[in-house]
Write an enzyme that holds these catalytic residues in place. Structure first.
Site, short mmCIF file in Angstrom:
data_model
loop_
_atom_site.label_atom_id
_atom_site.label_comp_id
_atom_site.label_asym_id
_atom_site.label_seq_id
_atom_site.Cartn_x
_atom_site.Cartn_y
_atom_site.Cartn_z
N THR A 74 0.78 -1.22 0.00
CA THR A 74 0.05 -0.02 0.06
C THR A 74 0.86 1.12 -0.05
O THR A 74 0.64 2.14 -0.89
CB THR A 74 -0.85 0.18 1.29
N ALA A 121 12.43 20.54 -4.32
CA ALA A 121 13.75 19.95 -3.81
C ALA A 121 14.94 20.20 -4.61
O ALA A 121 16.22 20.08 -4.07
CB ALA A 121 13.37 18.40 -4.05
N LYS A 141 4.76 3.56 18.10
CA LYS A 141 4.88 4.95 17.87
C LYS A 141 5.12 5.83 19.09
O LYS A 141 5.78 6.88 18.98
CB LYS A 141 3.51 5.59 17.24
N GLU A 158 9.61 9.84 9.08
CA GLU A 158 8.26 10.74 9.46
C GLU A 158 7.07 9.53 9.12
O GLU A 158 6.09 9.91 10.07
CB GLU A 158 8.42 11.83 8.38
N VAL A 207 5.29 7.24 12.21
CA VAL A 207 4.33 7.74 13.48
C VAL A 207 3.27 8.67 12.62
O VAL A 207 3.35 9.66 12.14
CB VAL A 207 5.15 8.61 14.39
#
Lengths: 452, 452
Positions: free
Chosen positions: B26, B46, B219, B143, B146
């Site tokens: 997923t 970026a 988490k 990142e 959590v």
């Protein structure tokens, strides 16, 4: 595990970072207090200690009070700070335009990194300031300029970089949110609550910037620039304050399942970008509708992440100081990096901003709350709905109030589906000319803040 | 202003960053889709384009489906990705412990930056992984591990660096929040809603990790490490799930002005740090009490900023992909920086973690909701309150329900002031032995989440 601090060896590139504060007001004192109190922890995070070496304020006594017994150079002349070769980072907390702009540009020219909480200056002169910083290879950080202690600039600039931002809607002025919360909660008038807010220190003696939406417009300008990669365009923000809101409208909105909030809204549409600050009905079940008092909250809608919300105190000495110090740590962590490989000031690489046009308010499409005071006569409603239908405005909900004892006028409240503002204004003008109306129509915009 | 993209000149250090994806599930498909759809905007942010060059999955067909017509090397063997000199960043989305750990360590050893969404692995083996990354001078970003799309790691690690964090309380498991929302909203039992959640794809066939609080504990471990500068200590988290919650308790809590949420809580106290996941009563007026369905929200209390809240989707292909891509942009922006001057992995500089002890649950002090089923006889209440008083537990609110027609037992609900858990457990054991009780006492912890 042993206590690690004993193992920590100070090397040459870990000598303290020297900070000069311009302005010894509320945020200056908060910044100084936080830096001092949390010195040990901040050093563990930043890798170097961050020390305020100079404080400048025209009222030298205020600067001296903040400094206390610490070894800090206090001066009346902010130029001494920006010229001092011993200072690495200048923190501008003076506010206003001319002096602040000159000092920031001078600091940049002298190769210093700059941190500022000056939203008004950035919204109006940001383009010039960031270009100067780019040229000198220094950083200009401004987390404290928007929504006080909430790290919303970082979220937009770094946390949501994967997304094509669709819209942002924020409660970004605590004073006006406090006033609206109190009006709703206690059924008071705008004037009464404003006076209370002034007594409590939540509103200034001249509250214009807050209650007319100007402060929110400054913050919105900055967020839109970062979200969409566009230049700062404060002059194109549509701004409408909360001074004309009545208790009746707040109550009627409530009955229909909505709250009225002063929102800063920026939205990307096929025709251009919307930039607007105005009172807005939002569904009461939304989290942001339940943000009360002086708190701030911002909803950001991105195409990948969906909606995220950021909530916290939008003002105050230490909350705003928290953002200033976060910027100090950021600059300290990254100042030795090759300037080309730092996070860009405005999220997008310099020279890669877009010239997407900003829509005028006439072109904006949204929903509306309309309150009409009409004579309690048969056919009144038919005349009004005819005008709306002729302009392609369809009605989502309607509420008619029974006339009070002995009155021959009634309030009709309508919520429209999406409509173009030009058409709505047109409809209002026509409705006002109908013989059955009393000539007064209240119009408040409405946003569902849903997934579309 | 001209369209800036024409002025944009490609230089050598702007050649694309090459990404290898491990795992075509997923999150992998979401990451690929977001990177591709928003390529132009992400590049503008970026400074370089970020391109997926390899996808590895044991089911090669799944990897091929994600890649579509794009020029991507598809392989069954993840080792090929971590060994390939053409790959700059490895994104680990396999999950689990052994294989994921080996691949990450191998990628680091080969000088590649690593991005992972693997909370279980980090919570258990984070210390080893970050040490390896530190040694090789590469970045490990997480990142997505959590709270899905919410940039909470960035907020804690960079946005709130000024603060001494006091506590964090978060709804960080969407499945269990969905179940609790539905139980409250529709008055259904846990078992009924769990089955619905499984049908809707919100809960897995084996839902243990979600409903027993283990996922939330992973988490929480990561957030506590960053907030307090402590090593990852998953084995010390107290974990209690939602399987024993009844409709009655949810309704009684409601009557008393509270909602029950599964919270991950970490708190700094004078004796040490609390790390706990359990169902918790929180005042219904708090914003976080109104977070419904599969959404996540985290409240962070800092000494300078006060309370800030972060809300958004905690799972899903594109929301989680949003966080993975944000990490990709971060690494791209900063990978040329001197490793010593990057943002530290765990917010604090390596070697500057603290050995603050973690409290056992017995030592934790909080408030409690107690439901006792007692015989409807005079003196019952006196016996119970005597036990509580003897152990220094004072009562904040009490509610006694009338017995139903023909019943001789009643529910007594008590909310306590702050009390030490050891004493509360002691009190419960004593109350159970009282002749007037039926031997059943329900205990749910309660947090005000206010300023103290």
């Amino acid at each position: 595990m042993a206590n690690m601090s004993e193992k920590f060896i100070i090397t040459e590139d870990m000598k303290p970072i020297h900070v000069g504060l311009l302005g010894a007001g509320t945020v200056g004192s908060g910044t100084f207090a936080v830096l001092k109190r949390n010195q040990e922890e901040i050093t563990r995070r930043a890798g170097r200690s961050i020390v305020v070496r100079m404080i400048a304020d025209r009222e030298e006594e205020k600067a001296r009070q903040i400094a206390g017994d610490d070894e800090v150079i206090v001066t009346r002349d902010a130029n001494e700070v920006v010229m001092n070769p011993d200072i690495d980072i200048v923190v501008e907390l003076i506010g206003g335009y001319t002096a602040a702009r000159d000092l920031i540009l001078k600091a940049i020219e002298n190769g210093k990194h700059v941190i500022t909480a000056n939203k008004a200056l950035l919204a109006s002169h940001g383009t010039e300031i960031f270009a100067a910083a780019q040229k000198k290879g220094v950083m200009v950080a401004f987390e404290a300029a928007v929504a006080g202690g909430i790290p919303i600039i970082k979220a937009l600039r770094e946390g949501l970089t994967a997304n094509r931002i669709e819209w942002i809607a924020g409660i970004i002025n605590g004073t006006s949110n406090f006033i609206l919360s109190e009006m709703r909660d206690k059924g008071l008038t705008f004037e009464t609550v404003l006076k209370q807010a002034q007594k409590l220190g939540y509103a200034e003696a001249d509250p214009t910037f807050d209650i007319e939406g100007i402060d929110a417009a400054h913050k919105l300008t900055i967020m839109a620039s970062i979200a969409f990669g566009i230049p700062m365009q404060f002059d194109k923000v549509y701004t409408e304050g909360i001074t004309k809101l009545t208790r009746e409208d707040i109550r009627y909105a409530e009955e229909l399942g909505y709250r009225i909030k002063l929102l800063g809204i920026t939205k990307r549409t096929s025709g251009g970008i919307e930039l607007r600050v105005h009172p807005t009905l939002i569904p009461a079940r939304r989290l942001i509708a339940n943000v009360e008092g002086v708190m701030n909250a911002i909803v950001v809608r991105g195409d990948a992440v969906g909606s995220t919300l950021y909530y916290g105190p939008g003002a105050g000495a230490e909350p705003t100081g928290s953002s200033v110090v976060a910027d100090l740590v950021d600059v300290t962590r990254m100042h030795t990096a090759d300037p080309k490989h730092r996070v860009p000031h405005l999220a997008f690489q310099p020279g890669r901003l877009s010239d997407t046009p900003i829509l005028t308010m006439d072109e904006v499409e949204t929903s509306y709350y309309l309150r009409l005071r009409v004579m309690d006569k048969p056919g009144a409603l038919a005349d009004i709905t005819r005008v709306l239908a002729d302009l392609g405005i369809s009605i989502e909900a309607m509420m008619q109030k029974e006339p009070s004892e002995g009155e021959d006028q009634v309030d009709i409240i309508m919520l429209t589906h999406l409509a173009v503002e030009r058409n709505v204004n047109d409809a209002i003008a026509r409705i006002k000319r109908l013989p059955i109306t009393t000539g007064k129509v209240t119009r408040i915009r409405l946003e569902h803040l849903g997934s579309k």
